[in-house]
Design an enzyme around this catalytic site. Structure first.
Site, PDB file in Angstrom:
ATOM      1  N   GLY A   1      34.841  63.370   1.906  1.00  0.00           N
ATOM      2  CA  GLY A   1      34.626  61.919   2.086  1.00  0.00           C
ATOM      3  C   GLY A   1      34.542  61.560   3.548  1.00  0.00           C
ATOM      4  O   GLY A   1      34.351  62.437   4.402  1.00  0.00           O
ATOM      5  N   ASN A   2      34.670  60.305   3.832  1.00  0.00           N
ATOM      6  CA  ASN A   2      34.676  59.862   5.232  1.00  0.00           C
ATOM      7  C   ASN A   2      35.668  58.711   5.394  1.00  0.00           C
ATOM      8  O   ASN A   2      36.273  58.258   4.416  1.00  0.00           O
ATOM      9  CB  ASN A   2      33.266  59.476   5.686  1.00  0.00           C
ATOM     10  CG  ASN A   2      32.692  58.351   4.857  1.00  0.00           C
ATOM     11  OD1 ASN A   2      33.193  57.238   4.899  1.00  0.00           O
ATOM     12  ND2 ASN A   2      31.657  58.651   4.071  1.00  0.00           N
ATOM     13  N   ARG A   3      35.801  58.235   6.617  1.00  0.00           N
ATOM     14  CA  ARG A   3      36.878  57.292   6.916  1.00  0.00           C
ATOM     15  C   ARG A   3      36.517  55.827   6.674  1.00  0.00           C
ATOM     16  O   ARG A   3      37.262  54.937   7.032  1.00  0.00           O
ATOM     17  CB  ARG A   3      37.303  57.442   8.383  1.00  0.00           C
ATOM     18  CG  ARG A   3      37.920  58.767   8.695  1.00  0.00           C
ATOM     19  CD  ARG A   3      38.344  58.804  10.164  1.00  0.00           C
ATOM     20  NE  ARG A   3      38.690  60.155  10.582  1.00  0.00           N
ATOM     21  CZ  ARG A   3      39.851  60.728  10.332  1.00  0.00           C
ATOM     22  NH1 ARG A   3      40.787  60.075   9.671  1.00  0.00           N
ATOM     23  NH2 ARG A   3      40.086  61.953  10.753  1.00  0.00           N
TER      24      ARG A   3
END
Ligand SMILES: Cc1cc2nc3c(=O)[nH]c(=O)nc-3n(C[C@H](O)[C@H](O)[C@H](O)COP(=O)(O)O)c2cc1C
Length: 452
Positions: free
Chosen positions: A232-234
């Protein structure tokens, strides 16, 4: 179509310390009635006659009265006004203003703005009859008119504040409005882009997106490795949620394609929940294709952080810990925004027209999170085929993921670049929506004029 003579114009109204300052409130109203946006500047003496609140409420812009104060967004107010106004009108203009101006003194916001501006200037003096008749005043007026080319709306004869009669009363307001209209003439609008103009005061906005359907993607996609793990990402979805909130307040119908948000969405938004890039793509394609060939929305703002890579395969069961470690093979995900841009433009990946373009064409906005220089953003804008790209350096403090602020640059397809100061995400959202509202109005106006 309209009899507004100052439609789309920004007029700077300078008010100085005359007893006639109260008349500037009515002048502001008359200029607004002519369609002008008005930014008011008060000399310190003028603030003793009429409070800034009245002018701010009626103009919807913060009032400039302190030459050393910055605008709420960090820009230098008198320079912003000087560079964006289509005309400056100083009414009433005191004897002191005339003297200061004639000598190029820039001790307050009114004189500093006039001095810093290339806009036409209209001056309407008002003062005691003897002050007006004094050779110093007359010499100053002559210099402003003859050497600087300012339009002078001469004071009228009548009863003055001192109780005496004489020449010195502020000219009738319609005469001043006419002088402003004449000064503006048919010159091109100096700053059509709202982000170049002074900011609006926070408060209820125009419903300039009423009747529009805005689709916002928000959050960050997740690509499954196995049933419990993902890449995923932030991204938290704050920027997308701010855009959705602002668009709803401005009257739009809003659909949010929400990918794993950590923030609440506003009531009133229609929400489609997605997890992966493939789901996000499918949701947006469904929204783009309507049976009648139109797009189901007027603008798409892709604020979601979409994964660029995903595991080549997803394990059906949880991967067990193995002594030898784990190597994941990743493949690129489809470039969702570039694909959508091709669909709405009816072009292939070489930019050749291969299909019917979607009409009316939706406006496409991409976001580009970069670390370091924003040089790659311009290339990205072209590659993706979007109308606007909002680029930010997510490595910079206060900008990017998980913060309530953002410092962005807005790049246009035409090659323009607007570097905004550090703003709240809500302010960034409104700046963006200002552009979208204008672009959609221009799109519809073009469609009207190109009709046979
Ligand atoms: C009640 C009152 C009314 C005034 N009216 C005027 C006026 O109509 N015109 C003028 O030139 N000065 C007038 N003055 C004097 C100005 O306020 C004074 O010169 C001031 O320094 C002007 O500053 P400014 O030009 O920066 O606004 C008035 C002063 C007072 C106390």
């Amino acid at each position: 179509m309209t009899d507004e003579r100052l439609g789309g114009r920004l007029i700077a109204l300078g008010v100085t310390g005359s007893i006639a300052a109260y008349k500037a409130v009515e002048l502001l109203r008359l200029l607004r009635a002519e369609g002008a946006e008005v930014a008011v500047m008060l000399s310190p003496a003028a603030t003793r006659f009429v409070g800034p609140l009245t002018f701010a409420a009626l103009s919807r812009h913060p009032v400039e009265s302190d030459i050393l104060a910055l605008l709420p967004d960090g820009r230098i107010g008198h320079i912003v006004v000087a560079d964006s106004a289509d005309a400056i009108v100083v009414a009433p203009a005191t004897a002191h203003f005339l003297g200061a101006m004639a000598n190029g003194l820039a001790g307050d916001v009114v004189t500093a703005t006039v001095l810093a501006s290339a806009a036409p200037v209209v001056v309407a003096p008002a003062m005691d009859g003897d002050m007006w008749a004094h050779p110093a005043t007359q010499a100053n007026v002559a210099r402003l008119r003859d050497a600087f080319g300012y339009g002078i709306v001469e004071p009228a004869a009548g009863e003055l504040a001192s109780g005496q009669s004489g020449v010195g009363r502020l000219a009738d307001l319609p005469e001043i409005v006419d002088a402003v209209v004449a000064a503006v003439g048919s010159t091109p609008v100096r700053a059509p882009d709202p982000s170049r103009r002074p900011p609006l005061v926070d408060g209820p906005r125009d419903t300039d997106l009423a009747g529009r359907h805005i689709v916002v993607s928000a959050g960050g996609t997740r690509e499954a490795i196995d049933p419990v793990r993902f890449i995923g990402n932030r991204s938290t979805g704050r920027m997308g949620a701010a855009i959705a909130t602002a668009a709803l307040e401005r009257g739009a119908r809003v659909t949010v394609v929400a990918a794993n948000l950590e923030v609440m969405l506003p009531d009133g938004a229609e929400v489609i929940h997605v997890e992966s890039t493939a789901e996000l793509r499918a949701a947006l394609l469904r929204l783009t294709h309507r049976p009648d060939g139109t797009a189901g929305f007027d603008a798409l703002v892709m604020a979601a952080a979409v994964a660029d890579f995903r595991p080549v395969g997803t394990a059906d069961t949880k991967l067990e810990r193995a002594g030898t470690g784990l190597t994941l093979q990743l493949e690129p995900t489809p470039d969702v925004l570039a694909q959508l841009a091709r669909i709405v433009r009816g072009t292939d990946s070489d930019g050749e027209a291969t299909a019917q373009a979607v009409e009316p064409r939706p406006y496409l906005v991409g976001f580009a999170a970069e670390t370091g220089s924003l040089e790659r953003a311009a290339e990205k804008l072209k590659r993706k085929g979007v109308d606007l790209l909002v680029a930010n350096d997510v490595a910079e403090a206060g900008s990017g993921f998980g913060t309530d602020t953002n410092r962005v640059s807005i790049l246009t397809l035409e090659g323009g670049r607007d570097d905004l100061p550090l703003l709240s995400k809500r302010q960034v959202a409104d700046r963006l929506l200002d552009r979208i509202a204008l672009a959609l109005d221009a799109r519809d106006a073009d469609a009207q004029t190109s009709k046979p």
